[in-house]
Structures are given as structure tokens and as C-alpha cells.
Scaffold this active site. Sequence first.
Site, PDB file in Angstrom:
ATOM      1  N   LYS A 183      37.375  64.299  48.343  1.00 51.74           N
ATOM      2  CA  LYS A 183      38.166  64.414  49.568  1.00 51.74           C
ATOM      3  C   LYS A 183      39.466  63.632  49.383  1.00 51.74           C
ATOM      4  O   LYS A 183      39.445  62.437  49.038  1.00 51.74           O
ATOM      5  CB  LYS A 183      37.344  63.836  50.728  1.00 51.74           C
ATOM      6  CG  LYS A 183      37.632  64.448  52.078  1.00 51.74           C
ATOM      7  CD  LYS A 183      36.575  63.970  53.072  1.00 51.74           C
ATOM      8  CE  LYS A 183      36.845  64.454  54.463  1.00 51.74           C
ATOM      9  NZ  LYS A 183      35.957  63.808  55.438  1.00 51.74           N
TER      10      LYS A 183
HETATM   11  O1  G3P Z   1      35.351  64.983  59.224  1.00 51.59           O
HETATM   12  C1  G3P Z   1      36.316  64.242  59.889  1.00 51.59           C
HETATM   13  C2  G3P Z   1      35.721  63.586  61.067  1.00 51.59           C
HETATM   14  O2  G3P Z   1      34.837  62.610  60.650  1.00 51.59           O
HETATM   15  C3  G3P Z   1      36.680  63.014  62.018  1.00 51.59           C
HETATM   16  O3  G3P Z   1      36.023  63.010  63.239  1.00 51.59           O
HETATM   17  O4  G3P Z   1      35.549  62.315  65.510  1.00 51.59           O
HETATM   18  O5  G3P Z   1      36.428  60.653  63.829  1.00 51.59           O
HETATM   19  O6  G3P Z   1      37.916  62.430  64.752  1.00 51.59           O
HETATM   20  P1  G3P Z   1      36.507  62.049  64.391  1.00 51.59           P
END
Ligand code: G3P
Length: 217
Positions: A83
Site C-alpha cells: 500500500k
Molecule cells: O482503508 C482506509 C480506511 O481505513 C480509512 O477509514 O474510517 O479511518 O476514514 P477511516
Amino acid sequence: MKFFVDTADVAAIRELAELGMADGVTTNPSLILKSGRDIVEVTREICGIVEGPVSAEVVATEAAAMIAEGRRLAAIAPNIAVKLPLTWDGLRACKVLTGEGFMVNVTLCFSVNQALLAAKAGATFVSPFVGRLDDINLDGMQLIAGIRQVYDNYDFRTQILAASIRSVNHVAEAARIGADVMTAPPAVIKALASHPLTDRGLDQFLADWRKTGQKIL
Ligand code: G3P
């Protein structure tokens, strides 16, 4: 639409994998922190639970160092997707690592133009962050739709991995638009099974069944 689980919690991944609900896993530095575990050790364990891609994120910001970290992470298991952040250096690292045959997930994508660059750099996946756009009063799903349209216009093979998915409505909408993959926390995936009318209907059936006085077994 493939389901990836957005967590480094191995127990949660195992539970979903047993049900066929985990086509892959995505992690990031924040999720590794939350797990409290060593990145190599926990990532190796996750790679043994799911057969599909497991995203492991570099933390370097300069291309050469990203490439070195990417190779180190890819050596953990054959199903690692390296990633990389959607920066110019990340794109340079993407080109090199995909050229070496590794899967690459270009993350932190917030615009159609960024997604276009990821595809041209040969990314296996691009991760547009839906919830984080919604957080600043923009429409995250419009980004998924825009990327879908552009990728289809030019037949780009990069898979759209709808990320930062926070609700069941996000999942349904991403599927309607045609995202190739969505990644969500285990709680969101489990919540997909819930519907108040299912609960109400089941209560009614069970109440009526009790009145019959019958048993199946
Ligand atoms: O895969 C990316 C994700 O982990 C981000 O999610 O909820 O932290 O914006 P969030």
C-alpha cells in the site's frame, strides 16, 4: 463486489473468513497501532487466514525508501498488496513495484485525477476514501462514480477499492456504482445482515410457532 476487511484484528478476520465474507484485508499504520502488534508478525498471520490480497502500508515518503519498504512487506507472503500513498513519490514506487510483479494498492485517493494517475502508474487497486470526503461535506460516493466512469471510458484495469466505508448505505451504494471491492471494518460488514423488519418478522413467526405447540426436532 469483493469484500475486504479493514482491520488488523485477527479474530475478527478469522470469523468473517470462515463465512466467506473476507476476500481480502486492508491494514494501515493506524490499524497496526490499534492492534498493538508487530507489523510483520500480525501481517504474516493475516496472510495465513485469507487467500486474497492483504494490503500492508509503507511509511517512507520518498520513492526509493518506499520501494525498499514495499519489497520488505511483499516478502512476508505472496498475497501481500503493497500500500502506497497517492503522492508523486508513491506513484513512482508503484510503477517500480508493479513492474516487479507485486500487487500495489494506491491509497489516500481523493480525486478522479489522482485515480487516473494511479491507473496510469499500473496500480492493482486504487483506494478512494469515501467517509473522509463525507466528513468535510463532500460526496464520497460521487468520487467512486467518477472514477468508475473514467476507468470504464478507457478500459483501465486498476480495481476500484472503495475505502473509508463507514455505513451499510455506503456498501450498497458502492455496489450499485460498481466498485470492484469495498473495504470496511468488521462491524459494518456484520451490520449488513441487520434489518428491523427481519427482526420483527422473526419475532412474529416464533410467537406463532409457540402457539402451535409443535416441535421440529
Ligand atoms: O482503508 C482506509 C480506511 O481505513 C480509512 O477509514 O474510517 O479511518 O476514514 P477511516
